[in-house]
Design a protein around this motif. Structure first.
Motif, PDB file in Angstrom:
ATOM      1  N   LEU A 132       0.831  -1.205   0.000  1.00  0.00           N
ATOM      2  CA  LEU A 132       0.000   0.000   0.000  1.00  0.00           C
ATOM      3  C   LEU A 132       0.867   1.258   0.000  1.00  0.00           C
ATOM      4  O   LEU A 132       0.595   2.212  -0.733  1.00  0.00           O
ATOM      5  CB  LEU A 132      -0.918  -0.006   1.226  1.00  0.00           C
ATOM      6  CG  LEU A 132      -1.983  -1.109   1.277  1.00  0.00           C
ATOM      7  CD1 LEU A 132      -2.695  -1.089   2.627  1.00  0.00           C
ATOM      8  CD2 LEU A 132      -2.989  -0.945   0.149  1.00  0.00           C
ATOM      9  N   ASN A 134       3.813   1.744  -1.173  1.00  0.00           N
ATOM     10  CA  ASN A 134       4.511   1.960  -2.447  1.00  0.00           C
ATOM     11  C   ASN A 134       3.610   2.588  -3.508  1.00  0.00           C
ATOM     12  O   ASN A 134       4.096   3.018  -4.561  1.00  0.00           O
ATOM     13  CB  ASN A 134       5.086   0.641  -2.965  1.00  0.00           C
ATOM     14  CG  ASN A 134       6.269   0.161  -2.133  1.00  0.00           C
ATOM     15  OD1 ASN A 134       6.956   0.965  -1.498  1.00  0.00           O
ATOM     16  ND2 ASN A 134       6.502  -1.137  -2.116  1.00  0.00           N
ATOM     17  N   GLN A 135       2.313   2.640  -3.241  1.00  0.00           N
ATOM     18  CA  GLN A 135       1.394   3.282  -4.181  1.00  0.00           C
ATOM     19  C   GLN A 135       1.370   4.801  -4.017  1.00  0.00           C
ATOM     20  O   GLN A 135       0.748   5.507  -4.813  1.00  0.00           O
ATOM     21  CB  GLN A 135      -0.025   2.736  -3.972  1.00  0.00           C
ATOM     22  CG  GLN A 135      -0.158   1.239  -4.180  1.00  0.00           C
ATOM     23  CD  GLN A 135      -1.566   0.741  -3.890  1.00  0.00           C
ATOM     24  OE1 GLN A 135      -2.551   1.455  -4.112  1.00  0.00           O
ATOM     25  NE2 GLN A 135      -1.676  -0.485  -3.389  1.00  0.00           N
ATOM     26  N   LYS A 137       3.221   8.479  -3.732  1.00  0.00           N
ATOM     27  CA  LYS A 137       4.390   9.292  -4.064  1.00  0.00           C
ATOM     28  C   LYS A 137       4.051  10.760  -3.812  1.00  0.00           C
ATOM     29  O   LYS A 137       2.894  11.163  -3.821  1.00  0.00           O
ATOM     30  CB  LYS A 137       4.788   9.110  -5.536  1.00  0.00           C
ATOM     31  CG  LYS A 137       5.033   7.661  -5.954  1.00  0.00           C
ATOM     32  CD  LYS A 137       6.242   7.066  -5.248  1.00  0.00           C
ATOM     33  CE  LYS A 137       6.462   5.614  -5.698  1.00  0.00           C
ATOM     34  NZ  LYS A 137       7.571   4.977  -4.945  1.00  0.00           N
ATOM     35  N   LYS A 146      -2.616  11.545   0.816  1.00  0.00           N
ATOM     36  CA  LYS A 146      -2.861  10.371  -0.028  1.00  0.00           C
ATOM     37  C   LYS A 146      -2.994   9.101   0.810  1.00  0.00           C
ATOM     38  O   LYS A 146      -3.819   8.228   0.505  1.00  0.00           O
ATOM     39  CB  LYS A 146      -1.728  10.224  -1.045  1.00  0.00           C
ATOM     40  CG  LYS A 146      -1.722  11.303  -2.125  1.00  0.00           C
ATOM     41  CD  LYS A 146      -0.544  11.123  -3.071  1.00  0.00           C
ATOM     42  CE  LYS A 146      -0.538  12.207  -4.151  1.00  0.00           C
ATOM     43  NZ  LYS A 146       0.628  12.062  -5.069  1.00  0.00           N
ATOM     44  N   LEU A 150      -6.133   6.625   0.919  1.00  0.00           N
ATOM     45  CA  LEU A 150      -5.904   5.218   0.584  1.00  0.00           C
ATOM     46  C   LEU A 150      -6.492   4.298   1.647  1.00  0.00           C
ATOM     47  O   LEU A 150      -7.156   3.299   1.327  1.00  0.00           O
ATOM     48  CB  LEU A 150      -4.403   4.960   0.428  1.00  0.00           C
ATOM     49  CG  LEU A 150      -3.985   3.521   0.104  1.00  0.00           C
ATOM     50  CD1 LEU A 150      -4.583   3.077  -1.228  1.00  0.00           C
ATOM     51  CD2 LEU A 150      -2.460   3.403   0.074  1.00  0.00           C
ATOM     52  N   THR A 154      -9.495   1.652   1.255  1.00  0.00           N
ATOM     53  CA  THR A 154      -9.094   0.245   1.363  1.00  0.00           C
ATOM     54  C   THR A 154      -9.919  -0.516   2.387  1.00  0.00           C
ATOM     55  O   THR A 154     -10.283  -1.675   2.175  1.00  0.00           O
ATOM     56  CB  THR A 154      -7.597   0.142   1.730  1.00  0.00           C
ATOM     57  OG1 THR A 154      -6.815   0.765   0.708  1.00  0.00           O
ATOM     58  CG2 THR A 154      -7.163  -1.308   1.883  1.00  0.00           C
TER      59      THR A 154
END
Length: 398
Positions: A132, A134-135, A137, A146, A150, A154
């Motif tokens: 998660l 790594n999604q 940036k 973000k 997320l 999720t």
């Protein structure tokens, strides 16, 4: 009744929360117990978050502090005593304070190392959490927003029988406030942003967990379970009991820590009850003593900028945060570290300051140094030019 907080002639008449907590311990007949100590978490003073008005206890106690900096009531239990009862009544006023996303610089100071590492329940290095993380940036503040979205997208809210933590939430896609707060904290740690769990009461008897994010050198609360969009601060009445890791966030039984020695495996019986109600007291408020901040301060206008100057006249290194605040909203935060005899300045565009005054009549300048908040000055549009001189280094603690 023993009182922890002294009272004086400054009165409180705004709504507060009254918390009454009772615990009863029964040692089984015929069994040998050697009680060591009994600790009980209680609501405490937390700068910019909550003010403890009074605390009354049914018997004598001592104050203790755990490794997370949480204060506890330490109550002695006599050896051979079969029954033990203890009650406290706390009156506390939460502070509803929000933070503007524009208040923080793009480059954020790193949190203490322990709040960047993995721990039980905040499994920031597990493959499921890293997948998660790594999604996401972007710059630090973008990562926080973000990560918030997320986790909200999720997880599906579902009340759990126990607290499982971040890895469980990432695998199953479900959880209650503990899983939401833990997964949010774990993703932020995986992105090298400090985060931790905060446990307390939300507007009544509901035990609740939120996340605290390290921004601008301060811990900022975020309630990812209840807020639809990323929001910095509190606009509900949340009362902190423990700033803790997940292992201390396992529900009501962890608000009471009871240690004992025994020659058998049967533990004593423990029952507790809690009542939280909103009240409007008319009673004295504890006076905040003046303390020495030991920083020199002045403001001066140069062209189209206002400059806020700070100087450290001491022989010690000082780390703190300078805060520009309206009545209930933090508008700007500057984190700083000053070596001995070092000076620093922070700038505000005159146009920005005027826009603040257009919305708010009075602005406050504060310094937050560890767990203390010092009031520097109140600024108004008419009197701001009065601050073009050196201020003394003694400030009233808020």
């Amino acid at each position: 009744m023993e009182s922890l907080v002294e009272k004086n002639n400054c009165f409180v008449s705004s709504p507060c929360w009254e918390i009454t907590y009772s615990v009863n311990i029964l040692f089984h007949k015929g069994k040998k117990y050697q009680p060591v100590s009994f600790f009980l978490a209680y609501p405490f003073d937390l700068p910019l978050r909550q003010n403890l008005i009074s605390l009354e206890c049914s018997s004598s106690f001592k104050e203790a502090t755990d490794e997370h900096g949480n204060p506890w009531l330490s109550i002695p239990i006599k050896e051979g005593e079969r029954k033990f009862s203890f009650t406290y009544k706390a009156l506390i006023k939460p502070c509803r304070l929000s933070y503007s996303w524009d208040a923080f610089e793009e480059s954020l100071p790193l949190a203490p190392r322990r709040f960047l590492m993995e721990e039980p329940g905040i499994e920031s290095c597990s493959p499921e959490v890293l997948f998660l993380a790594n999604q996401i940036k972007g710059k630090p503040l973008e990562i926080v927003q973000k990560a918030f979205s997320l986790v909200r997208n999720t997880l599906k809210y579902q009340l759990q029988k126990q607290e499982y933590g971040a890895k469980y939430a990432a695998i199953t896609g479900k959880g209650d406030c503990t899983e939401y707060a833990s997964l949010f904290a774990a993703i932020l740690r995986a992105c090298n942003i400090g985060a931790r769990i905060n446990v307390g009461f939300l507007e009544g008897n509901q035990l609740h967990a939120i996340t605290e994010v390290f921004l601008g050198g301060m811990w900022i609360p975020m309630d990812i379970t209840n807020d639809q969009k990323p929001f910095l601060g509190n606009y509900r009445d949340f009362i902190t009991l423990m700033r803790a890791n997940w292992m201390l966030s396992k529900g009501m039984e962890k608000i009471v820590s009871f240690y004992y020695k025994s020659d058998h495996k049967m533990p004593p019986s423990l029952n507790s009850s809690i009542e939280v109600k909103k009240v409007t007291p008319k009673m004295p408020f504890p006076k905040q003593p003046e303390r020495e901040c030991k920083l020199l301060f002045f403001m001066v206008q140069q062209d189209d900028l206002w400059q806020i100057h700070l100087e450290n006249p001491t022989s010690l290194r000082v780390s703190a945060s300078l805060i520009l605040q309206s009545s209930n909203k933090v508008l700007k935060v500057w984190s700083f570290t000053l070596a001995s005899q070092e000076k620093s300045f922070f700038t505000l565009a005159c146009s920005l300051l005027k826009s603040y005054f257009f919305q708010y009549n009075t602005l406050k300048l504060l310094i937050k140094q560890g767990e203390k908040v010092f009031h520097l000055s109140c600024l108004t549009q008419d009197s701001i030019k009065e601050y073009e001189f050196l201020r003394p280094g003694i400030f009233a603690e808020r």
